[in-house]
Design a protein around this motif. Structure first.
Motif, PDB file in Angstrom:
ATOM      1  N   UNK A  86      -9.080  -6.308   0.141  1.00  0.00           N
ATOM      2  CA  UNK A  86      -7.875  -6.401  -0.179  1.00  0.00           C
ATOM      3  C   UNK A  86      -7.002  -4.923   0.141  1.00  0.00           C
ATOM      4  N   UNK A  87      -7.501  -3.969   0.408  1.00  0.00           N
ATOM      5  CA  UNK A  87      -6.886  -2.562   1.137  1.00  0.00           C
ATOM      6  C   UNK A  87      -6.401  -3.325   2.561  1.00  0.00           C
ATOM      7  N   UNK A  88      -7.438  -3.651   3.559  1.00  0.00           N
ATOM      8  CA  UNK A  88      -7.152  -4.424   4.805  1.00  0.00           C
ATOM      9  C   UNK A  88      -5.956  -5.221   4.715  1.00  0.00           C
ATOM     10  N   UNK A  89      -5.823  -6.361   3.751  1.00  0.00           N
ATOM     11  CA  UNK A  89      -4.948  -7.204   3.715  1.00  0.00           C
ATOM     12  C   UNK A  89      -3.549  -6.585   3.470  1.00  0.00           C
ATOM     13  N   UNK A  90      -3.604  -5.662   2.397  1.00  0.00           N
ATOM     14  CA  UNK A  90      -2.503  -5.047   1.941  1.00  0.00           C
ATOM     15  C   UNK A  90      -1.805  -4.335   3.086  1.00  0.00           C
ATOM     16  N   UNK A  91      -2.718  -3.498   3.804  1.00  0.00           N
ATOM     17  CA  UNK A  91      -1.888  -2.992   5.114  1.00  0.00           C
ATOM     18  C   UNK A  91      -1.411  -4.227   5.946  1.00  0.00           C
ATOM     19  N   UNK A  92      -1.988  -5.319   6.203  1.00  0.00           N
ATOM     20  CA  UNK A  92      -1.262  -6.277   7.220  1.00  0.00           C
ATOM     21  C   UNK A  92      -0.015  -6.894   6.479  1.00  0.00           C
ATOM     22  N   UNK A  93      -0.142  -7.071   5.108  1.00  0.00           N
ATOM     23  CA  UNK A  93       1.146  -7.752   4.637  1.00  0.00           C
ATOM     24  C   UNK A  93       2.281  -6.793   4.550  1.00  0.00           C
ATOM     25  N   UNK A  94       2.217  -5.352   4.450  1.00  0.00           N
ATOM     26  CA  UNK A  94       2.972  -4.441   4.483  1.00  0.00           C
ATOM     27  C   UNK A  94       3.557  -4.331   5.905  1.00  0.00           C
ATOM     28  N   UNK A  95       2.695  -4.428   7.150  1.00  0.00           N
ATOM     29  CA  UNK A  95       3.134  -4.155   8.363  1.00  0.00           C
ATOM     30  C   UNK A  95       3.863  -5.525   8.856  1.00  0.00           C
ATOM     31  N   UNK A  96       3.793  -6.430   8.275  1.00  0.00           N
ATOM     32  CA  UNK A  96       4.739  -7.892   8.297  1.00  0.00           C
ATOM     33  C   UNK A  96       5.734  -7.959   7.586  1.00  0.00           C
TER      34      UNK A  96
END
Length: 130
Positions: A86-96
């Motif tokens: 979830x942390x990794x997914x969070x980083x990706x959606x924030x970057x998007x």
């Protein structure tokens, strides 16, 4: 009982359908298809069809307020079975271009809430594995 109709798609109002379809394509997969200047469709394997419609004068919902321009709907997206996923997914959606709305964690809370670039709430959910 015989159904009246079959599910076709979830339609999301927004100011820029091409940009928002691109955001969700990066999050859930698929390739946006522009059908008209103000209508873009995203179909991805294992995901209900999403369509994005240009809405003149669009005002984003205000989460979690119910008294003014309340949330009309939100998407729950499975982001993995561990908090690391979830942390990794969070980083990706924030970057998007997503914006955090509620990142509070708790024993009884298996999700985090974000707003997409047009302001619609969506959740990254941790999948509980037995």
């Amino acid at each position: 009982m015989e159904p009246v109709a079959r599910f076709r798609s979830v339609v999301v109002d927004c100011p820029d359908p091409v940009a928002l379809a691109g955001f969700y394509a990066a999050v859930v997969g698929g390739t946006p298809r522009v059908e008209e200047d103000d209508w873009v469709v995203l179909e991805a394997p294992g995901v209900p069809r999403l369509a994005f419609n240009r809405a003149p004068g669009y005002t984003p919902p205000e989460w979690p307020r119910a008294d003014r321009n309340a949330q009309q709907f939100h998407l729950d997206l499975d982001a993995g079975s561990t908090w690391e996923e979830v942390d990794a997914a969070q980083e990706r959606v924030l970057a998007l271009g997503a914006r955090p709305l509620d990142l509070e964690e708790g024993e009884d809370k298996d999700f985090r809430v974000f707003a997409d670039p047009a302001g619609h709430p969506f959740c990254l959910c941790r999948i509980a594995r037995p």
